[in-house]
Design a protein around this motif. Structure first.
Motif, mmCIF file in Angstrom:
data_model
loop_
_atom_site.group_PDB
_atom_site.id
_atom_site.type_symbol
_atom_site.label_atom_id
_atom_site.label_comp_id
_atom_site.label_asym_id
_atom_site.label_seq_id
_atom_site.Cartn_x
_atom_site.Cartn_y
_atom_site.Cartn_z
ATOM 1 N N CYS A 439 -2.840 -12.272 -37.142
ATOM 2 C CA CYS A 439 -2.847 -11.379 -38.305
ATOM 3 C C CYS A 439 -3.914 -10.311 -38.100
ATOM 4 O O CYS A 439 -5.008 -10.616 -37.648
ATOM 5 N N ASP A 441 -5.679 -8.946 -40.189
ATOM 6 C CA ASP A 441 -6.822 -9.166 -41.082
ATOM 7 C C ASP A 441 -7.518 -10.507 -40.836
ATOM 8 O O ASP A 441 -8.736 -10.587 -40.849
ATOM 9 N N CYS A 442 -6.726 -11.566 -40.643
ATOM 10 C CA CYS A 442 -7.317 -12.903 -40.556
ATOM 11 C C CYS A 442 -7.558 -13.366 -39.125
ATOM 12 O O CYS A 442 -8.128 -14.432 -38.903
ATOM 13 N N CYS A 478 1.709 -13.189 -42.413
ATOM 14 C CA CYS A 478 0.571 -14.072 -42.201
ATOM 15 C C CYS A 478 0.605 -15.195 -43.231
ATOM 16 O O CYS A 478 0.733 -14.934 -44.432
ATOM 17 N N THR A 480 -1.708 -16.886 -44.349
ATOM 18 C CA THR A 480 -2.885 -16.891 -45.216
ATOM 19 C C THR A 480 -2.857 -15.743 -46.223
ATOM 20 O O THR A 480 -2.998 -15.956 -47.417
ATOM 21 N N CYS A 481 -2.614 -14.501 -45.735
ATOM 22 C CA CYS A 481 -2.750 -13.358 -46.629
ATOM 23 C C CYS A 481 -1.444 -12.590 -46.844
ATOM 24 O O CYS A 481 -1.401 -11.658 -47.647
HETATM 25 ZN ZN LIG Z 1 -3.787 -12.664 -42.733
#
Ligand SMILES: [Zn+2]
Ligand SMILES: [Zn+2]
Length: 888
Positions: A439, A441-442, A478, A480-481
Motif C-alpha cells: 500500500c 500509505d501503509c 489495502c 488496512t486503509c
Molecule cells: Zn493502506
C-alpha cells in the motif's frame, strides 16, 4: 521320498494376481489409518516431484518405506504411511510452455499417471491422506504460515542479487542461466546481476539450535550431519580494528587472534566500502574491482596494492593494504589481517606478491615430529601451538592468547555463521503467491486470514512473470486503509511446501489451521524418513527450522526435530554401472519391469541387490533370478496344496526344521529392524531351500511343513506383497495376509555361529569330493576339534604379542607338546577371531544337521564329539573347521 507329481513346475501369472490383490487391499481399507491410535509409527518417503512418471530411484525409495511400513504394521503397530505430491515449481512452467498447456493441467496429468504407477507397484498408502501442494487447500496454509511468521518477526525483506535478463525484462532462476557465458535460456542475451528486494525467513535466528542438536541426532547418517554443520558454518572468533591511513578504523573478524603479531598485510574484499571508495580515485583499484565483479575465475592469489597502509594494533607497525578477491564479502566483515605464516591462502598471496612471512606460533613441545620441523617460508603452519615473536606474550598457548588478546587489543568475542536467511521470493508463476499487499500509505500489509488463500491468476504465456501481467488480480484495495494497492507478485520457494507437509498428512482435512497440533504431536517425529542425499541440506534444514518455529509458536507440543531416523537411499545405476540417463540410453523404467515380470519381482530385486544406502547396478540376470525364486516358492506351495507332499512321523529331522523356521523368523525380524533387507531375504531363501530338501527327501511332518510355508509367506510379504497374498489364500489361511500377525520369534543365541559351522562343513565336503574326484561317497566322518585346541585358540587371541609363548606357558597345553606349539604358530599375526561354538555344542549342532549332509551327498554320515573322535581325524580339526574323512 514323495513328490508325487513331478510333471511341470507350477507358475503364477503376475498380470493376474497383482491387480487382484491391489483391489482387495482397497476394498478392505487395509492401509487406512485412524487419526488417533494406540501405537503410532510414522514411516515416510520424501514425496515425489510431479515430473510425469516414476523412475527407478522412486521405485527404490518407495519400496524401502513400503516394505518397512508393512513390516511394522504386521508387528501390530499403527503405521502412518502417506503419499503426496511436491507439485509446484519451475519445470511444470517449462513443460506447459513446451506443450502449449498450463502448469496446473500438466501437473494434474502427471499426478494421475504417477499415482497409477505407485498403485501398480503395490505400495500401501492411506490415499485418504493424499496431499497436493499446488492445491489451494494446501497452499493457503503456506500463506497462513507466512503471515504468522511475519507477525512473529521471523520474516524480513531485504535487497539481494538476482539474475536479470535485460531483453526479457525478467528475473531468471539459476537453472535458466546457461553455460559459462551466462546467457538467458530464452533469448541468449547476457544475463546481468541486479539487486531486488526479496522476502526471507530468518532461519539464522535458529542457527545455534540447528547446529547443536545435530550432535544428538544418532539416527541420522554422519555425512548428512556434517553437511549441515558446514552449511551453518559457525565460527567462534573475535573482532578488532585496524586503522587504515586516510580512511579510518576498519573492523575485522578472525578465528585466529593469537596470530596477530604475524600480520604482514591487510586485505579487503572487492565489495568492501574501502575498495569502492578507493576505486573512485585509484584507476588500478577500479580496474581490479571491475574484474572481480565480472570475471568468474580470478586466480586465488589475485589482488591489487592500494598504496595505503594499516596500523597493526598489536605491534604498531604499518602494513600494506590490498584489495583481494579471496577475501569473502559475506564471511566475517569482508576485511582481514593476513598472517602468511599461519594461513594457507594468506601464504599463497604473500608468495605471489612478495610480502614477508613472519612466524608467531610454533608447534607445542608435545606435538608430533612432523609438525616440529615445519618451515613457514615454505608452507603455512595452520595449527594451534605456542606463541613466539609476540613480545610479552611469547610462551602463551594459542587458546590462552586468543582469550588475552580480545581485551588487550580492544576486540570483542563474536560468532559468525555461513548460514544466511532463507530467501523465499521467486519471480515465477507456479508457486504459492506470497500473501502481501503493498500500500502506498501503509507499506506492506499481510493479506488477512479470512481472505486466504490468495489463488493464482490464470496462466498466460509471457516472457516475464505472469503474476505481474495479471492486472485485475494484482490491483486490490489495502486491507488496512482501503487505498488502491498492489499484490506481491512473487511466489514462494517450493521448499516452503516441503517444510511442513509431513505435518499436514496427520490431519489433511483440517480447515481451521494447517494441522491438528495435538494429533501431530502424537505422531511426530517421523520414525523413519527415507529419501535422496540431494536433500541433505536445504529440505532437511528447512524442515527442521519449521518444526522448531511451530513448536515455539505452541502449534506443536515439544516436538523439536521432525525426523528421528534418516536413510538416504543409494542410486540405482544402469547395467553399465553408470548413472541412468537418457543420453546413455541405459535407463530402465519401473513400469516396463512391472509389465514383464511384475511388481513383486521388481521389489524383490531392488531390495535384494544392496542395503538401502548403497548404490547398485541394474542387472537383467538379477531380475531373472528374483523372478525365478518367486516362481519356485509358488511351486513349493502349489505342490503342498494339492497334496504332493507325503506325511510322515515326527522325528529329529522335523525338530531340526522347526527350529530353523523359528530361527529364520528371528533373523528376518532383526534384519528388517536394521534396514538390512538383503540379509533378511537371504535368510528366507535359505529357509526355502531347506523346506524343499525337507519335502523332497523325507516324509515331513505336515504341520511343521505347513508352518514353514506359512512363515516363508509372511516373511516375504513386506517385500513381495501380491504373490504372498496369493500363497496365503492357497494355504487356506484366514483373511488378508496384509492384516495378519508377524511371526514373533527370536533368533536362538549363537544361532548364526552354528549355521556358519554347518555351511562351512558342507562346503568343505564338496571341496574334498571335488578335489579328490570322488564319484560316489559311501561314508563321511566328521570330527570337531578337541577341547585343547579351543583353549589354545583363546589364549592366542588374548596373547599380547608372544602367541606361542603364551600358549605353551599353559601347563595343560604343554602336555600336547609339539602339536600345541605348531597349532599356536598358526595364529601368529591373526587379528580377527570369529566366535566359535565350544566343542560339545559344535558336535551337537553338526549332528542335528546330519540328515542334510546325508541327502546332499547320498552317503552315511558320522559325527564324532570331542571325546570319541579318532586321533587321525581330530588332529585335522580346528575350531570352526571340523576334520573330515570321506570313504568311497
Ligand atoms: Zn493502506
Ligand atoms: Zn532473455
Amino acid at each position: 521320498m514323495s513328490s508325487t507329481d513331478a510333471t511341470e513346475e507350477a507358475r503364477f501369472d503376475h498380470a493376474e494376481i497383482e491387480p487382484k490383490w491391489q483391489r482387495a487391499w482397497v476394498e478392505q481399507d487395509v492401509f487406512r489409518i485412524e487419526d488417533e491410535v494406540d501405537d503410532p509409527a510414522y514411516v515416510l518417503a520424501m514425496f515425489p516431484y510431479t515430473s510425469g512418471s516414476l523412475h527407478m530411484g522412486h521405485a527404490r525409495n518407495y519400496t524401502i518405506t513400503d516394505a518397512f511400513a508393512r513390516f511394522e504394521s504386521l508387528r501390530g503397530n499403527d503405521v502412518l504411511h502417506p503419499m503426496g505430491w511436491d507439485s509446484f515449481g519451475l519445470p511444470a512452467e517449462n513443460a506447459a510452455e513446451q506443450r502449449d498447456t498450463n502448469p496446473r493441467e500438466w501437473t494434474m496429468q502427471c499426478i494421475e499417471q504417477m499415482r497409477d504407477e505407485l498403485v501398480k507397484m503395490g505400495f500401501g498408502y492411506d490415499w485418504d491422506r493424499e496431499v497436493t501442494t499446488c492445491d489451494p487447500e494446501y497452499f493457503r496454509w503456506n500463506q497462513w504460515l507466512f503471515t504468522t511468521l511475519y507477525e512473529e518477526g521471523l520474516v524480513n525483506r531485504d535487497a539481494r542479487e538476482v539474475n536479470w535478463c535485460p531483453d526479457c525484462a525478467t528475473v531468471l532462476a539459476d537453472e535458466q542461466v546457461e553455460g559459462e557465458e551466462e546467457l538467458c535460456w530464452r533469448c541468449d542475451s547476457h544475463v546481468e546481476q541486479r539487486e531486488l528486494d526479496q522476502w526471507m525467513f530468518t532461519i539464522t535466528d535458529y542457527a545455534d539450535e540447528l547446529l547443536d542438536t545435530l550432535d544428538e541426532m544418532d539416527g541420522w547418517p554422519n555425512n548428512v550431519r556434517e553437511m549441515q554443520r558446514n552449511w551453518i558454518g559457525r565460527q567462534d572468533g573475535a573482532t578488532t580494528t585496524f586503522d587504515v591511513e586516510d580512511y579510518g578504523a576498519v573492523e575485522i573478524f578472525t578465528t585466529r587472534l593469537d596470530t596477530i603479531y604475524g600480520a604482514t598485510f591487510f586485505a579487503v574484499s572487492p565489495g568492501h566500502d574501502l575498495a569502492s571508495e578507493l576505486a573512485e580515485e585509484n584507476d588500478e583499484v577500479a580496474a581490479y574491482v571491475h574484474r572481480a565483479e565480472h570475471e568468474e575465475d580470478l586466480p586465488e592469489t589475485s589482488g591489487v596494492y592500494t598504496g595505503l597502509s594499516a596500523e597493526n594494533p598489536a605491534t604498531g607497525e604499518e602494513i600494506p593494504v590490498y584489495v583481494a578477491d579471496y577475501v569473502l564479502e559475506d564471511v566475517g566483515a569482508g576485511a582481514l589481517y593476513a598472517v602468511p605464516a599461519h594461513d594457507d591462502r594468506d601464504h599463497a598471496f604473500a608468495r605471489e606478491h612478495d610480502i614477508p612471512i613472519v612466524q608467531v606460533v610454533e608447534p607445542a613441545p608435545d606435538a608430533d615430529a612432523d609438525a616440529a620441523d615445519i618451515d613457514v617460508q615454505e608452507q603455512a603452519y595452520a595449527e594451534d601451538g605456542v606463541l613466539i615473536n609476540s613480545d610479552a606474550f611469547d610462551g602463551l598457548t594459542s587458546s590462552e592468547a586468543r582469550e588475552r588478546f580480545v581485551e588487550e587489543f580492544d576486540g570483542e568475542n563474536r560468532t559468525e555463521y555461513r548460514l544466511r536467511d532463507w530467501l523465499i521470493s521467486r519471480q515465477r508463476y507456479w508457486g504459492t503467491p506470497i500473501p502481501m499487499i503493498e500500500c502506498p500509505d501503509c507499506g506492506y500489509v499481510p493479506v488477512p486470514d479470512e481472505e486466504l488463500p490468495v489463488e493464482l491468476p490464470e496462466f498466460i504465456h509471457t516472457t516475464g512473470n505472469p503474476l505481474d501481467a495479471a492486472d485485475e488480480w494484482k490491483h486490490v484495495d489495502c486491507p488496512t486503509c482501503g487505498t488502491e494497492a498492489t499484490r506481491e507478485t512473487d511466489t514462494m520457494d517450493t521448499f516452503v511446501d516441503s517444510s511442513w507437509y509431513f505435518l499436514r498428512f496427520v490431519s489433511p482435512e483440517e480447515t481451521e489451521r494447517p494441522f491438528d497440533g495435538e494429533q501431530a504431536s502424537d505422531w511426530m517425529p517421523v520414525d523413519r524418513y527415507v529419501g535422496g542425499i540431494e536433500h541433505a541440506v536445504m529440505h532437511l534444514l528447512y524442515a527442521r527450522f519449521f518444526t522448531k518455529v511451530l513448536d515455539d509458536l505452541d502449534m506443536l507440543d515439544g516436538v523439536r526435530e521432525p525426523f528421528t531416523n534418516l536413510v538416504n537411499q543409494g542410486m540405482v545405476l544402469g547395467e553399465d554401472g553408470h548413472k541412468m540417463s537418457k543420453s546413455r540410453g541405459n535407463g530402465v523404467s519401473p513400469i516396463h519391469i512391472i509389465e514383464e515380470y511384475g511388481a513383486d519381482t521388481a521389489r524383490l530385486f531392488i531390495m535384494e541387490a544392496a542395503q538401502p544406502h548403497k548404490d547398485f547396478a541394474w542387472s537383467a540376470e538379477g531380475v531373472e533370478s528374483a523372478h525365478q525364486f518367486l516362481q519356485n516358492v509358488y511351486d513349493l506351495v502349489s505342490t503342498f496344496e494339492r497334496g504332493g507332499v507325503e506325511a510322515g512321523e515326527v522325528g529329529a529331522v522335523d525338530e531340526y526344521v522347526a527350529e530353523e523356521i523359528e530361527a529364520t523368523a528371528g533373523t528376518v525380524t532383526e534384519e528388517f529392524e536394521e534396514f538390512r533387507f538383503n540379509h533378511a531375504i537371504q535368510a528366507v531363501r535359505e529357509l526355502v531351500s531347506l523346506l524343499r530338501q525337507y519335502g523332497n527327501h523325507t516324509d515331513p511332518d505336515p504341520e511343521t511343513y505347513q508352518r514353514g510355508l506359512v512363515t516363508v509367506t509372511k516373511l516375504l510379504s513386506p517385500v513381495t506383497p501380491h504373490l504372498t497374498e496369493e500363497l496365503w489364500e492357497m494355504l487356506a489361511e484366514e483373511g488378508l495376509l496384509a492384516e495378519a500377525d508377524w511371526p514373533e520369534a527370536s533368533r536362538p543365541e549363537r544361532y548364526e555361529i552354528g549355521n556358519r559351522l554347518v555351511e562351512n562343513t558342507r562346503e568343505d565336503i564338496r571341496d574334498i569330493i571335488d578335489v579328490a574326484g570322488i564319484d560316489d561317497p559311501a561314508r563321511i566322518e566328521i570330527a570337531v576339534a578337541p577341547a585343547w585346541k579351543h583353549r589354545a585358540r583363546e589364549l592366542a587371541r588374548d596373547a599380547d604379542g608372544d602367541v606361542v609363548g603364551t600358549v605353551m606357558g599353559d601347563e595343560q597345553l604343554r602336555q600336547h607338546g609339539e602339536a600345541a606349539a605348531a597349532f599356536a604358530k598358526e595364529f601368529i599375526g591373526q587379528e580377527h577371531f570369529d566366535e566359535q561354538l565350544p566343542p560339545a555344542e559344535a558336535a551337537e549342532t553338526l549332528d542335528r544337521a546330519t540328515w542334510l549332509i546325508e541327502q546332499e551327498f547320498g552317503a552315511e554320515v558320522v559325527v564324532y564329539g570331542p571325546k570319541n573322535a579318532p586321533e587321525s581325524l581330530a588332529s585335522k580339526a580346528t575350531p570352526g573347521r571340523p576334520g573330515i574323512n570321506i570313504e568311497e
